[in-house]
Enzyme design. Structure first.
Site, PDB file in Angstrom:
ATOM      1  N   ASN A 120      38.140  32.547  51.377  1.00 53.22           N
ATOM      2  CA  ASN A 120      38.236  33.313  52.630  1.00 53.22           C
ATOM      3  C   ASN A 120      37.373  32.616  53.676  1.00 53.22           C
ATOM      4  O   ASN A 120      36.152  32.705  53.633  1.00 53.22           O
ATOM      5  CB  ASN A 120      37.743  34.743  52.374  1.00 53.22           C
ATOM      6  CG  ASN A 120      37.671  35.571  53.647  1.00 53.22           C
ATOM      7  OD1 ASN A 120      38.216  35.179  54.684  1.00 53.22           O
ATOM      8  ND2 ASN A 120      37.000  36.718  53.561  1.00 53.22           N
ATOM      9  N   LYS A 131      37.104  33.219  56.759  1.00 53.98           N
ATOM     10  CA  LYS A 131      36.633  34.135  57.823  1.00 53.98           C
ATOM     11  C   LYS A 131      36.835  33.482  59.203  1.00 53.98           C
ATOM     12  O   LYS A 131      37.762  32.688  59.362  1.00 53.98           O
ATOM     13  CB  LYS A 131      35.176  34.530  57.588  1.00 53.98           C
ATOM     14  CG  LYS A 131      34.935  35.011  56.159  1.00 53.98           C
ATOM     15  CD  LYS A 131      33.620  35.674  55.987  1.00 53.98           C
ATOM     16  CE  LYS A 131      33.410  36.009  54.517  1.00 53.98           C
ATOM     17  NZ  LYS A 131      32.234  36.821  54.282  1.00 53.98           N
ATOM     18  N   HIS A 144      38.964  43.992  53.525  1.00 57.65           N
ATOM     19  CA  HIS A 144      37.668  43.318  53.358  1.00 57.65           C
ATOM     20  C   HIS A 144      36.581  44.210  53.961  1.00 57.65           C
ATOM     21  O   HIS A 144      36.793  44.849  54.993  1.00 57.65           O
ATOM     22  CB  HIS A 144      37.701  41.949  54.043  1.00 57.65           C
ATOM     23  CG  HIS A 144      36.528  41.101  53.689  1.00 57.65           C
ATOM     24  ND1 HIS A 144      35.292  41.290  54.253  1.00 57.65           N
ATOM     25  CD2 HIS A 144      36.395  40.085  52.794  1.00 57.65           C
ATOM     26  CE1 HIS A 144      34.444  40.413  53.724  1.00 57.65           C
ATOM     27  NE2 HIS A 144      35.090  39.669  52.840  1.00 57.65           N
ATOM     28  N   GLU A 193      34.105  43.597  55.715  1.00 54.92           N
ATOM     29  CA  GLU A 193      33.773  43.318  57.123  1.00 54.92           C
ATOM     30  C   GLU A 193      34.773  44.004  58.042  1.00 54.92           C
ATOM     31  O   GLU A 193      34.420  44.475  59.128  1.00 54.92           O
ATOM     32  CB  GLU A 193      33.756  41.797  57.360  1.00 54.92           C
ATOM     33  CG  GLU A 193      32.529  41.161  56.723  1.00 54.92           C
ATOM     34  CD  GLU A 193      32.688  39.701  56.330  1.00 54.92           C
ATOM     35  OE1 GLU A 193      33.669  39.062  56.744  1.00 54.92           O
ATOM     36  OE2 GLU A 193      31.825  39.207  55.575  1.00 54.92           O
ATOM     37  N   GLU A 201      34.310  43.371  45.568  1.00 52.50           N
ATOM     38  CA  GLU A 201      33.279  42.699  46.346  1.00 52.50           C
ATOM     39  C   GLU A 201      32.176  43.688  46.700  1.00 52.50           C
ATOM     40  O   GLU A 201      32.306  44.430  47.677  1.00 52.50           O
ATOM     41  CB  GLU A 201      33.879  42.134  47.635  1.00 52.50           C
ATOM     42  CG  GLU A 201      34.992  41.142  47.410  1.00 52.50           C
ATOM     43  CD  GLU A 201      35.121  40.184  48.585  1.00 52.50           C
ATOM     44  OE1 GLU A 201      34.990  38.984  48.353  1.00 52.50           O
ATOM     45  OE2 GLU A 201      35.299  40.656  49.719  1.00 52.50           O
ATOM     46  N   GLY A 208      27.777  37.313  51.405  1.00 50.07           N
ATOM     47  CA  GLY A 208      27.071  36.490  52.386  1.00 50.07           C
ATOM     48  C   GLY A 208      25.558  36.657  52.335  1.00 50.07           C
ATOM     49  O   GLY A 208      24.849  36.215  53.239  1.00 50.07           O
ATOM     50  N   SER A 249      28.849  35.965  47.181  1.00 47.09           N
ATOM     51  CA  SER A 249      27.914  34.859  46.945  1.00 47.09           C
ATOM     52  C   SER A 249      28.222  34.067  45.680  1.00 47.09           C
ATOM     53  O   SER A 249      27.308  33.624  44.976  1.00 47.09           O
ATOM     54  CB  SER A 249      26.469  35.381  46.926  1.00 47.09           C
ATOM     55  OG  SER A 249      26.151  35.976  48.168  1.00 47.09           O
TER      56      SER A 249
HETATM   57  C1  PEP Z   1      33.764  37.329  51.084  1.00 42.88           C
HETATM   58  O1  PEP Z   1      33.477  37.572  52.238  1.00 42.88           O
HETATM   59  O2  PEP Z   1      34.897  37.634  50.646  1.00 42.88           O
HETATM   60  C2  PEP Z   1      32.744  36.701  50.257  1.00 42.88           C
HETATM   61  C3  PEP Z   1      32.824  36.823  48.965  1.00 42.88           C
HETATM   62  O3  PEP Z   1      31.746  36.018  50.916  1.00 42.88           O
HETATM   63  P1  PEP Z   1      30.560  35.144  50.264  1.00 42.88           P
HETATM   64  O4  PEP Z   1      31.160  34.360  49.135  1.00 42.88           O
HETATM   65  O5  PEP Z   1      30.086  34.280  51.375  1.00 42.88           O
HETATM   66  O6  PEP Z   1      29.538  36.116  49.791  1.00 42.88           O
END
Ligand code: PEP
Length: 252
Positions: A9, A11, A98, A100, A170, A176, A215
């Site tokens: 992803n 973003k 997601h 976000e 998630e 992040g 992460s």
């Molecule tokens: C995400 O936003 O789907 C995600 C998993 O981000 P990150 O790997 O940067 O934590």
């Protein structure tokens, strides 16, 4: 045997030339790679047509996803991008829900249900994201929160529709932040998610890929992917570095 999937992803990152370079690097690094992992990238909308053409021209073993779509089919919805438009550009998947988008753009179960249907009607698959916030985990409400997110949207589908869905667990506190759920925490939640889906859809739940996101990097992916109910990852930051993204794929 469930599918293994690693999805990147991107973003709101990369200008188009940077996105093109990243895909070229992925192409170089995957050329000789023998893998049964399905590789997906979700670049920004503005890159999809160009990168889709590159992927096709170079016969890359990579599928395209979008990061969102409109909750309406077409018409006077300024600034929106429809599921049909994305399918027309070669997308096979759309990331929906997601955290976000839930947090910053007011995405809720009603709009997500509409979007899921539009995506499915186009013959694409939703990558449906769920996960609890830190305070919800700290107050031991994480199972309840995740179960409700499933019930509010996925329980309204028919079994044949559910069979097309990929779920991404998630935990919001791990996205992040550099803070990863432990492999055991991920596996515990993934098994729970599969049980909740199974309560409504029976055996369909056995074949639903459940990806972990938060992460994830080459150094922790192997342990997380080694767990019974983890079928891959949804990768944010690390998907922007070709070596890391491929390193994660190789962790299976
Ligand atoms: C995400 O936003 O789907 C995600 C998993 O981000 P990150 O790997 O940067 O934590």
């Amino acid at each position: 045997m469930r599918r293994k999937i690693v999805a990147g992803n991107w973003k709101m990152n990369t200008l188009l030339p940077e996105g093109e370079l990243l895909v070229k690097q992925i192409e170089f690094l995957t050329k000789e790679l023998e893998t049964d992992v399905e590789i997906i990238i979700a670049p920004p909308f503005t890159h999809i047509a160009t990168l889709g053409k590159y992927i096709k021209d170079y016969e890359m073993n990579v599928s395209l996803a979008a990061q969102n779509c409109a909750d309406q089919e077409h018409g006077a919805y300024t600034g929106e991008v429809s599921a049909k438009m994305l399918h027309n550009l070669g997308c096979k998947y759309v990331i929906l829900g997601h955290s976000e988008r839930r947090e910053y753009y007011g995405e809720n179960s009603e709009s997500l249900y509409k979007k899921i249907n539009l995506v499915l009607n186009e013959g694409m698959s939703p990558i449906f994201c769920i996960g609890e916030r830190l305070e919800e985990r700290e107050s031991s409400r994480h199972f309840e929160v995740v179960s409700q997110q499933i019930k509010d949207v996925l329980y309204r589908l028919r079994g044949v529709e559910l069979a097309k869905v990929i779920v991404a667990y998630e935990p919001v506190w791990a996205i992040g932040t550099g803070k990863t759920a432990t492999a055991d925490q991920a596996d515990e939640m993934h098994a729970y998610i599969r049980r909740v889906i199974g309560d409504k859809f029976g055996d369909y739940s056995e074949n639903i890929p459940i990806l972990y996101g938060g992460s994830c990097k080459p150094s922790n992916a192997k342990e997380i992917f080694g767990k019974e109910d983890v079928d891959g990852g949804l990768i944010g930051g690390a998907s922007l570095v070709a070596q890391d993204f491929i390193g994660i794929i190789k962790s299976f």
